[in-house]
Design a protein around this motif. Structure first.
Motif, PDB file in Angstrom:
ATOM      1  N   VAL A  15       4.139   1.174  -7.671  1.00  0.00           N
ATOM      2  CA  VAL A  15       3.119   0.940  -6.670  1.00  0.00           C
ATOM      3  C   VAL A  15       3.291  -0.489  -6.177  1.00  0.00           C
ATOM      4  N   GLU A  16       3.094  -0.655  -4.894  1.00  0.00           N
ATOM      5  CA  GLU A  16       3.261  -1.973  -4.286  1.00  0.00           C
ATOM      6  C   GLU A  16       1.947  -2.417  -3.679  1.00  0.00           C
TER       7      GLU A  16
ATOM      8  N   GLY B  78       0.793  -1.218   0.000  1.00  0.00           N
ATOM      9  CA  GLY B  78       0.000   0.000   0.000  1.00  0.00           C
ATOM     10  C   GLY B  78       0.825   1.267   0.000  1.00  0.00           C
ATOM     11  N   GLU B  79       1.990   1.230  -0.619  1.00  0.00           N
ATOM     12  CA  GLU B  79       2.822   2.423  -0.678  1.00  0.00           C
ATOM     13  C   GLU B  79       3.306   2.643  -2.088  1.00  0.00           C
ATOM     14  N   VAL B  80       3.511   3.877  -2.442  1.00  0.00           N
ATOM     15  CA  VAL B  80       4.066   4.231  -3.735  1.00  0.00           C
ATOM     16  C   VAL B  80       5.535   4.532  -3.528  1.00  0.00           C
TER      17      VAL B  80
ATOM     18  N   ASN C 185      -0.477   5.261  -0.162  1.00  0.00           N
ATOM     19  CA  ASN C 185      -1.456   5.431  -1.237  1.00  0.00           C
ATOM     20  C   ASN C 185      -2.550   6.421  -0.841  1.00  0.00           C
ATOM     21  N   TYR C 186      -2.918   6.411   0.410  1.00  0.00           N
ATOM     22  CA  TYR C 186      -3.956   7.325   0.893  1.00  0.00           C
ATOM     23  C   TYR C 186      -3.600   8.776   0.570  1.00  0.00           C
TER      24      TYR C 186
ATOM     25  N   SER D 289      -1.716   4.938 -12.743  1.00  0.00           N
ATOM     26  CA  SER D 289      -0.757   5.095 -13.838  1.00  0.00           C
ATOM     27  C   SER D 289       0.644   4.592 -13.498  1.00  0.00           C
ATOM     28  N   PHE D 290       0.879   4.125 -12.267  1.00  0.00           N
ATOM     29  CA  PHE D 290       2.206   3.698 -11.847  1.00  0.00           C
ATOM     30  C   PHE D 290       2.425   2.210 -12.114  1.00  0.00           C
ATOM     31  N   GLN D 291       3.662   1.846 -12.393  1.00  0.00           N
ATOM     32  CA  GLN D 291       4.045   0.457 -12.651  1.00  0.00           C
ATOM     33  C   GLN D 291       4.145  -0.315 -11.337  1.00  0.00           C
ATOM     34  N   PRO D 292       3.946  -1.642 -11.388  1.00  0.00           N
ATOM     35  CA  PRO D 292       4.156  -2.441 -10.175  1.00  0.00           C
ATOM     36  C   PRO D 292       5.633  -2.474  -9.789  1.00  0.00           C
ATOM     37  N   LEU D 293       5.901  -2.553  -8.497  1.00  0.00           N
ATOM     38  CA  LEU D 293       7.272  -2.601  -7.996  1.00  0.00           C
ATOM     39  C   LEU D 293       7.911  -3.938  -8.370  1.00  0.00           C
TER      40      LEU D 293
END
Length: 166
Positions: free
Chosen positions: A165-166, A4-6, A106-107, A65-69
């Motif tokens: 993003v995770e 849950g963190e970018v 993410n919040y 729009s972010f890629q997975p970690l």
């Protein structure tokens, strides 16, 4: 790294083989080093012709729009600092390069959704919409993406290398 963190990855040096951000838009490929910045300013003015009504949401980025970690790419070395929207951590990439990782909750990205974007309305509290937070991580990411695309970015400014993003 927590769920849950970018992750905003910043290298302290300009050389890197692991650029994960998309290339600059075609409009940024002009002859002048400042052509990308001029294009952004032109679009901003066209979007709102009243200069007293600046758009606070212009640079905001969507979480989707972010890629997975990539698994195993980073190993934590040491926490550098607590932040308002997340923590800054020294990490080592699988390549051996040391990077600063800003782990944003993410919040913090989601809470700007639906907020007032007209700066004049925010300042004078004219809107019935929710006022944006003073710390707008979504805009911070957008500005770092914009700076990364500038051909004349100074050597000694943090360079965004990727957002995950995770």
């Amino acid at each position: 790294m927590c769920r849950g963190e970018v992750q905003q990855i910043h290298h302290q040096h300009s050389h890197s083989h692991a650029h994960q951000m998309p290339p600059p838009p075609p409009s940024a490929a002009g002859n002048s080093p400042n052509s990308a910045g001029a294009d952004v300013r032109k679009r901003a003015l066209q979007a709102n012709e009243d200069s007293s009504c600046s758009n606070l949401g212009f640079y905001r980025q969507e979480l989707a729009s972010f890629q997975p970690l990539p698994g195993g790419r980073f190993s934590e070395v040491k926490k550098i600092s607590d932040g308002i929207a997340g923590d800054v951590i020294r990490c080592r990439e699988s390549s051996g390069e040391t990077v600063a990782v800003k782990k944003v909750r993410n919040y913090e990205l989601q809470k700007v959704a639906g907020t007032e974007t007209n700066e004049r309305s925010v300042f004078f509290q004219l809107s019935k919409k929710k006022l944006p937070s003073h710390e707008d991580v979504s805009t911070e990411i957008g500005i770092l993406i914009h700076l990364q695309q500038q051909l004349d970015l100074p050597l000694f400014i943090l360079r965004l290398q990727g957002i995950y993003v995770e």
